[in-house]
Design a protein around this motif. Sequence first.
Motif, PDB file in Angstrom:
ATOM      1  N   SER A  12      82.430  21.902 -24.617  1.00  0.00           N
ATOM      2  CA  SER A  12      82.060  23.023 -23.950  1.00  0.00           C
ATOM      3  C   SER A  12      80.918  23.737 -24.913  1.00  0.00           C
ATOM      4  O   SER A  12      80.621  23.321 -25.981  1.00  0.00           O
ATOM      5  CB  SER A  12      83.230  23.986 -23.920  1.00  0.00           C
ATOM      6  N   HIS A  13      80.550  24.838 -24.261  1.00  0.00           N
ATOM      7  CA  HIS A  13      79.342  25.682 -24.953  1.00  0.00           C
ATOM      8  C   HIS A  13      78.185  24.768 -25.318  1.00  0.00           C
ATOM      9  O   HIS A  13      77.622  24.654 -26.427  1.00  0.00           O
ATOM     10  CB  HIS A  13      79.878  26.115 -26.415  1.00  0.00           C
ATOM     11  N   ARG A  26      73.615  20.604 -28.878  1.00  0.00           N
ATOM     12  CA  ARG A  26      74.400  20.787 -28.029  1.00  0.00           C
ATOM     13  C   ARG A  26      74.170  20.349 -26.657  1.00  0.00           C
ATOM     14  O   ARG A  26      74.705  20.463 -25.486  1.00  0.00           O
ATOM     15  CB  ARG A  26      74.818  22.524 -27.906  1.00  0.00           C
ATOM     16  N   GLN A  36      86.153  31.391 -17.994  1.00  0.00           N
ATOM     17  CA  GLN A  36      85.837  30.221 -18.798  1.00  0.00           C
ATOM     18  C   GLN A  36      86.867  29.233 -18.543  1.00  0.00           C
ATOM     19  O   GLN A  36      86.793  28.165 -18.933  1.00  0.00           O
ATOM     20  CB  GLN A  36      85.863  30.513 -20.144  1.00  0.00           C
ATOM     21  N   GLY A  50      81.478  27.310 -19.683  1.00  0.00           N
ATOM     22  CA  GLY A  50      81.631  27.324 -21.138  1.00  0.00           C
ATOM     23  C   GLY A  50      80.454  28.081 -21.769  1.00  0.00           C
ATOM     24  O   GLY A  50      79.687  28.055 -22.698  1.00  0.00           O
ATOM     25  N   THR A  51      80.640  29.255 -21.140  1.00  0.00           N
ATOM     26  CA  THR A  51      79.462  30.383 -21.244  1.00  0.00           C
ATOM     27  C   THR A  51      79.142  30.900 -22.636  1.00  0.00           C
ATOM     28  O   THR A  51      77.813  31.136 -23.004  1.00  0.00           O
ATOM     29  CB  THR A  51      79.692  31.474 -20.437  1.00  0.00           C
ATOM     30  N   ASP A  52      79.953  31.057 -23.429  1.00  0.00           N
ATOM     31  CA  ASP A  52      79.546  31.434 -24.909  1.00  0.00           C
ATOM     32  C   ASP A  52      78.815  32.976 -24.841  1.00  0.00           C
ATOM     33  O   ASP A  52      78.131  33.120 -25.710  1.00  0.00           O
ATOM     34  CB  ASP A  52      78.867  30.510 -25.775  1.00  0.00           C
ATOM     35  N   TRP A  60      77.052  26.105 -21.294  1.00  0.00           N
ATOM     36  CA  TRP A  60      76.724  27.408 -21.913  1.00  0.00           C
ATOM     37  C   TRP A  60      75.783  28.064 -21.372  1.00  0.00           C
ATOM     38  O   TRP A  60      75.167  27.789 -20.143  1.00  0.00           O
ATOM     39  CB  TRP A  60      76.552  27.216 -23.301  1.00  0.00           C
TER      40      TRP A  60
END
Length: 133
Positions: free
Chosen positions: A4-5, A24, A127, A76-78, A44
């Motif tokens: 994620s992210h 990432r 999320q 997985g927005t962050d 993300w």
Amino acid sequence: MVWSHGSVVRGAAAPPSSAPWRARQLPLETARAIAAKGGVVGLWALSIDVGRSPEAYADRLLQMVDWLGEDHVGFGTDINGLGPNAALRSYADVRRVVETCDPRGLLITTSCATEQEARDLLAMAPQWARARR
């Protein structure tokens, strides 16, 4: 497994001398290996990576669904960690992603029993959602 992210890119991993955020970015081959084991890759919202708007984020989400399959892509927005660098700055922007994806045949769901339950949960905790075509 959940990654994620981050994001997914075609080609090789970024070299160590690249900008730190490039670490990432999963190579597509690695993301497909995660998906093959039943895992999920969460996208993300770093604007330099995914674009500067919820609509651009939706485009990347759809691209990942095409590459990995609907059961293997998630948010997985962050949002809280990216500050002014976020393409999605609030959960209202996540709703814009959903509204952008729905007319294009992408239904945002979760493990809920009904679509309405999924939409209700998405409104509270996006999320957790996965992208489904």
